[in-house]
Design a protein around this motif. Structure first.
Motif, PDB file in Angstrom:
ATOM      1  N   TRP A 146       0.825  -1.211   0.000  1.00 44.04           N
ATOM      2  CA  TRP A 146       0.000   0.000   0.000  1.00 44.04           C
ATOM      3  C   TRP A 146       0.856   1.257   0.000  1.00 44.04           C
ATOM      4  N   GLY A 147       2.146   1.062  -0.063  1.00 42.38           N
ATOM      5  CA  GLY A 147       3.041   2.217  -0.091  1.00 42.38           C
ATOM      6  C   GLY A 147       3.066   2.840  -1.482  1.00 42.38           C
ATOM      7  N   HIS A 148       3.586   4.069  -1.567  1.00 40.04           N
ATOM      8  CA  HIS A 148       3.564   4.742  -2.865  1.00 40.04           C
ATOM      9  C   HIS A 148       4.673   4.296  -3.805  1.00 40.04           C
ATOM     10  N   ASP A 149       5.629   3.523  -3.313  1.00 37.57           N
ATOM     11  CA  ASP A 149       6.708   3.075  -4.186  1.00 37.57           C
ATOM     12  C   ASP A 149       6.635   1.576  -4.475  1.00 37.57           C
ATOM     13  N   PHE A 150       5.477   0.994  -4.304  1.00 37.89           N
ATOM     14  CA  PHE A 150       5.348  -0.462  -4.431  1.00 37.89           C
ATOM     15  C   PHE A 150       5.863  -0.980  -5.774  1.00 37.89           C
ATOM     16  N   ARG A 151       6.696  -2.020  -5.724  1.00 36.86           N
ATOM     17  CA  ARG A 151       7.184  -2.708  -6.928  1.00 36.86           C
ATOM     18  C   ARG A 151       6.850  -4.186  -6.793  1.00 36.86           C
ATOM     19  N   PRO A 152       5.983  -4.690  -7.667  1.00 35.73           N
ATOM     20  CA  PRO A 152       5.604  -6.104  -7.545  1.00 35.73           C
ATOM     21  C   PRO A 152       6.807  -7.043  -7.554  1.00 35.73           C
ATOM     22  N   GLU A 153       7.859  -6.677  -8.310  1.00 40.84           N
ATOM     23  CA  GLU A 153       9.047  -7.559  -8.374  1.00 40.84           C
ATOM     24  C   GLU A 153       9.654  -7.768  -6.993  1.00 40.84           C
ATOM     25  N   TYR A 154       9.438  -6.804  -6.111  1.00 39.93           N
ATOM     26  CA  TYR A 154      10.029  -6.924  -4.786  1.00 39.93           C
ATOM     27  C   TYR A 154       9.432  -8.074  -3.987  1.00 39.93           C
ATOM     28  N   LEU A 155       8.159  -8.396  -4.285  1.00 42.68           N
ATOM     29  CA  LEU A 155       7.507  -9.480  -3.549  1.00 42.68           C
ATOM     30  C   LEU A 155       8.239 -10.802  -3.765  1.00 42.68           C
ATOM     31  N   GLN A 156       8.810 -10.933  -4.964  1.00 42.91           N
ATOM     32  CA  GLN A 156       9.474 -12.200  -5.280  1.00 42.91           C
ATOM     33  C   GLN A 156      10.851 -12.337  -4.650  1.00 42.91           C
ATOM     34  N   LEU A 157      11.303 -11.283  -3.994  1.00 46.90           N
ATOM     35  CA  LEU A 157      12.647 -11.347  -3.437  1.00 46.90           C
ATOM     36  C   LEU A 157      12.764 -12.313  -2.258  1.00 46.90           C
ATOM     37  N   SER A 158      11.610 -12.795  -1.796  1.00 47.74           N
ATOM     38  CA  SER A 158      11.671 -13.793  -0.727  1.00 47.74           C
ATOM     39  C   SER A 158      12.377 -15.051  -1.230  1.00 47.74           C
ATOM     40  N   VAL A 159      12.489 -15.179  -2.545  1.00 48.33           N
ATOM     41  CA  VAL A 159      13.165 -16.322  -3.142  1.00 48.33           C
ATOM     42  C   VAL A 159      14.631 -16.384  -2.682  1.00 48.33           C
ATOM     43  N   LEU A 160      15.193 -15.245  -2.384  1.00 53.06           N
ATOM     44  CA  LEU A 160      16.603 -15.214  -1.968  1.00 53.06           C
ATOM     45  C   LEU A 160      16.823 -16.040  -0.705  1.00 53.06           C
ATOM     46  N   HIS A 161      15.870 -15.870   0.205  1.00 53.87           N
ATOM     47  CA  HIS A 161      15.972 -16.593   1.460  1.00 53.87           C
ATOM     48  C   HIS A 161      15.818 -18.095   1.229  1.00 53.87           C
ATOM     49  N   GLU A 162      14.892 -18.452   0.329  1.00 52.82           N
ATOM     50  CA  GLU A 162      14.658 -19.873   0.052  1.00 52.82           C
ATOM     51  C   GLU A 162      15.843 -20.511  -0.672  1.00 52.82           C
ATOM     52  N   ARG A 163      16.376 -19.811  -1.667  1.00 55.10           N
ATOM     53  CA  ARG A 163      17.454 -20.404  -2.461  1.00 55.10           C
ATOM     54  C   ARG A 163      18.816 -20.309  -1.787  1.00 55.10           C
ATOM     55  N   PHE A 164      19.017 -19.257  -1.013  1.00 54.17           N
ATOM     56  CA  PHE A 164      20.346 -19.048  -0.413  1.00 54.17           C
ATOM     57  C   PHE A 164      20.217 -18.815   1.093  1.00 54.17           C
ATOM     58  N   PRO A 165      19.748 -19.821   1.825  1.00 51.09           N
ATOM     59  CA  PRO A 165      19.449 -19.609   3.245  1.00 51.09           C
ATOM     60  C   PRO A 165      20.661 -19.188   4.081  1.00 51.09           C
ATOM     61  N   ASP A 166      21.858 -19.493   3.609  1.00 46.35           N
ATOM     62  CA  ASP A 166      23.035 -19.192   4.438  1.00 46.35           C
ATOM     63  C   ASP A 166      23.667 -17.836   4.155  1.00 46.35           C
ATOM     64  N   VAL A 167      23.161 -17.183   3.106  1.00 48.71           N
ATOM     65  CA  VAL A 167      23.767 -15.893   2.753  1.00 48.71           C
ATOM     66  C   VAL A 167      23.069 -14.782   3.532  1.00 48.71           C
ATOM     67  N   PRO A 168      23.827 -13.963   4.252  1.00 41.98           N
ATOM     68  CA  PRO A 168      23.177 -12.900   5.037  1.00 41.98           C
ATOM     69  C   PRO A 168      22.481 -11.874   4.145  1.00 41.98           C
ATOM     70  N   ARG A 169      21.360 -11.385   4.654  1.00 41.43           N
ATOM     71  CA  ARG A 169      20.615 -10.368   3.907  1.00 41.43           C
ATOM     72  C   ARG A 169      20.490  -9.108   4.752  1.00 41.43           C
ATOM     73  N   ILE A 170      20.633  -7.978   4.090  1.00 44.19           N
ATOM     74  CA  ILE A 170      20.420  -6.710   4.779  1.00 44.19           C
ATOM     75  C   ILE A 170      19.439  -5.884   3.950  1.00 44.19           C
ATOM     76  N   ALA A 171      18.306  -5.552   4.550  1.00 44.37           N
ATOM     77  CA  ALA A 171      17.297  -4.738   3.880  1.00 44.37           C
ATOM     78  C   ALA A 171      17.383  -3.332   4.443  1.00 44.37           C
ATOM     79  N   LEU A 172      17.287  -2.340   3.547  1.00 46.69           N
ATOM     80  CA  LEU A 172      17.461  -0.955   4.001  1.00 46.69           C
ATOM     81  C   LEU A 172      16.344  -0.059   3.482  1.00 46.69           C
ATOM     82  N   THR A 173      15.898   0.861   4.313  1.00 43.79           N
ATOM     83  CA  THR A 173      14.892   1.820   3.875  1.00 43.79           C
ATOM     84  C   THR A 173      14.931   3.091   4.719  1.00 43.79           C
ATOM     85  N   ALA A 174      14.411   4.162   4.135  1.00 46.52           N
ATOM     86  CA  ALA A 174      14.288   5.425   4.877  1.00 46.52           C
ATOM     87  C   ALA A 174      12.838   5.686   5.245  1.00 46.52           C
ATOM     88  N   THR A 175      11.984   4.681   5.027  1.00 47.53           N
ATOM     89  CA  THR A 175      10.578   4.865   5.399  1.00 47.53           C
ATOM     90  C   THR A 175      10.386   4.411   6.841  1.00 47.53           C
TER      91      THR A 175
END
Ligand code: ADP
Ligand code: ZN
Length: 601
Positions: A146-175
């Motif tokens: 519901w945010g103003h910058d929504f990108r549907p492609e971002y929803l699929q990024l959960s795949v990173l966790h599934e495919r590469f469970p051991d690689v650390p992830r850092i998510a960043l935002t100013a919201t």
């Protein structure tokens, strides 16, 4: 903090120490942990993944929706001696292959990827042949539906966790808001991530909200006195106003370009690129000019129209002063703005609930506009932070007087009532001031008891009274009858003399004074030879042109200022200047030492 991280920070980036939560974040991510980083614009998010990227083995993959910026980001990294590349739709097949080869060869430290590219089987397959050092998900709020910058492609990024469970992830935002934060955690499966929340204060931004009089002229005066050669953004609500304002500024001799969604994509991209690269350019824009701006040296953000909410205002003004240098957030605001925003809300297609929420967001913003207290305290309180008066906003610098406006309010509210709640502020002011005119006579308003009872005060005074009555909720704008002012329930006790109304007034005197006394800016110019600084800027511009990169990619303004102040006469001295990593000393050191030496004492 680990020695290694500090060494990278100093040698590669040329910075003496980490800021705020950076040290903790770097340590956590470099150690293999997941993180969610909430930091205001300009807070220094990039280092939070760039340093771990260099500390961990393998290539760090940075997901970003800002394709237009990737080239500049890579250029900036390359300047530092970091091996970086990007993958997005601007590359042709041959270029893509080349990047893929370096990735497989293990010769990249950082790879920037557009989300739609990352989600392709080809890219995921490619990544499975290497061991990514980490995944950084920039602008992570793009996952919020519901945010103003929504990108549907971002929803699929959960795949990173599934495919590469051991690689650390850092998510960043100013919201900043908690709802978005929760959505990011949920959708990116970051439940185990450590959350780092920074203060959202931007101390280097000075907030000023002025009464709108002749907005364009006020803007011009503001730019000419405060920011004659600076880059800035001017926000307007409509495309038409954007075009007209840009044209007008150009006619006044300023470098200005329009930007709005009604322009064709190529022109828009060209204007954005010029803003990013040239110095001292002003972009007049609708809010469509937003996220894709990564320019660190925007010195002012001006609003000619009222934004819709404090969130919007904070996000837009946040684009100023990312480099930490002094910057201005300036807004002109008047009753017409309130009328316009209320009309948008009343006429919107949204549900009743949507209109109610929009209405209360607007009220919160009006509260900010009308407050006599510190603007920063007010803003931060809205985001749930406490603070002390800042000394760097208009209200702190020249405290407005508050005055007992009970009688004035009674007069104004009576004028609304006696004229039948069918007129806008302009006509009501004429009635109060006892003006003669066709409209007055046509309605026999000169026969009313309220006619002329406000003669003693000028139009400006009454305009401010009506505006504040609306902001205080004692009167409201009725759009059924073309913006007429009508009374609210809350007006009753005021009319009956049972309630005191306090209003704010900025004394003329201090208005002038405030303009002339700039408080000491975070980047002090003391001991800096203006001619030397100009020579350094000219040198930088030449370098930037030759390499076709933005000037700030070569060296930041603050670094040039320090150079001009300290005038190091050898490479060692140069390396002590903030912003000089080993690679930059190597690359530009000799030229700069020579330039500084040739400048005399
Ligand atoms: P954000 O992405 O949070 O908006 P950036 O990563 O672009 O912020 O950083 C903003 C500015 O602050 C940049 O000019 C950067 O060089 C500078 N910066 C960040 N961290 C530090 C630090 N530890 N020391 C000095 N400057 C820093
Ligand atoms: Zn303040």
């Amino acid at each position: 903090m680990s020695e290694a991280a500090l060494k990278v920070l100093k040698e590669v980036f040329g910075h003496a120490g980490f800021r705020g939560a950076q040290a903790d974040i770097v340590q956590h991510v470099a150690g293999g942990g997941d993180a969610l980083v909430l930091m205001p614009t300009g807070g220094g998010k990039s280092l939070c993944y760039q340093v771990p990227a260099l500390l961990r083995s393998g290539t760090a993959v940075v997901v970003s929706p800002l394709i237009a910026l990737m080239q500049d980001q890579v250029a900036a990294m390359t300047q530092l001696g970091v091996r970086a590349a990007f993958l997005n739709s601007t590359l042709d097949l041959e270029q893509v292959r080349e990047v893929e080869r370096s990735l497989l060869d293990g010769t990249l430290d950082l790879l920037y990827v557009a989300p739609e590219r990352l989600n392709t089987p080809r890219c995921l397959d490619l990544l499975s042949h290497i061991r990514p050092a980490l995944f950084a998900i920039d602008e992570a709020h793009c996952v919020a539906q519901w945010g103003h910058d929504f990108r549907p492609e971002y929803l699929q990024l959960s795949v990173l966790h599934e495919r590469f469970p051991d690689v650390p992830r850092i998510a960043l935002t100013a919201t900043a808001d908690p709802a978005t934060r929760d959505e990011i955690i949920d959708r990116l499966a970051l439940h185990d991530a450590r959350v780092f929340v920074s203060s959202f204060d931007r101390p280097n931004i000075r907030y000023t909200i002025v009464d709108k009089d002749d907005a364009r002229k006020q803007l011009l005066r503001f730019i000419r006195t405060e920011h004659p050669d600076d880059a800035g953004i001017v926000y307007c609500l409509s495309r038409k106003k954007v075009d007209e304002t840009a044209e007008w500024l150009v006619a006044q001799g300023l470098k200005a370009l329009p930007y709005h969604a009604g322009m064709d994509a190529a022109t828009r991209a060209a204007h954005q690129a010029r803003f990013q690269r040239e110095e001292g350019l002003i972009v007049v824009a609708t809010i469509a000019f937003g996220m894709g701006i990564d320019k660190p040296d925007v010195r002012f953000v001006a609003h000619l129209d009222l934004p819709r909410s404090i969130e919007g205002y904070y996000q837009e003004t946040g684009r100023a002063g990312r480099d930490g240098g002094a910057a201005d957030a300036w807004m002109a605001y008047g009753l017409a703005d309130v009328v316009q925003q209320r009309r948008f809300i009343d006429q919107s297609e949204g549900s009743e609930a949507f209109r109610r929420i929009s209405g209360s967001k607007l009220d919160a913003l009006l509260g900010l506009c009308e407050t006599a207290q510190c603007r920063r305290v007010h803003l931060l309180a809205y985001f749930g932070e406490e603070g002390a008066p800042c000394g760097n906003c208009d209200n702190c610098l020249s405290p407005p007087e508050t005055w007992d406006a009970s009688v004035a309010s009674q007069k104004a509210l009576s004028a609304i009532y006696r004229t039948g709640q069918r007129f806008g502020a302009g006509h009501l002011i004429d009635v109060l001031r006892g003006k003669d005119g066709e409209r007055i006579r046509q309605w026999a308003h000169d026969q009313l008891s309220v006619y002329g009872i406000g003669k003693a005060e000028d139009e400006h005074h009454w305009r401010s009274v009506f505006r504040q009555l609306v902001a205080l909720g004692l009167a409201r704008v009725d759009h059924e009858s073309y913006g007429a002012l009508v009374l609210t329930e809350a007006a009753r006790p005021v009319l009956r003399g049972e309630r005191t109304v306090m209003m704010r007034r900025i004394p003329e005197r201090t208005k002038e004074a405030a303009r002339r006394t700039r408080s000491p800016s975070p980047v002090s110019m003391e001991g800096v030879d203006a001619n030397l600084l100009a020579a350094l800027k000219a040198w930088r511009l030449e370098e930037a042109r030759t390499q076709s990169v933005p000037a700030y990619v070569i060296l930041h303004d603050s670094t040039l200022v320090e150079l001009a102040r300290q005038r190091p006469d050898d490479l060692e001295g140069l390396a002590d200047i903030p912003g000089f990593g080993a690679r930059k000393v190597e690359r530009y050191g000799d030229a700069l030492v020579e330039l500084l030496g040739g400048f005399g004492g």
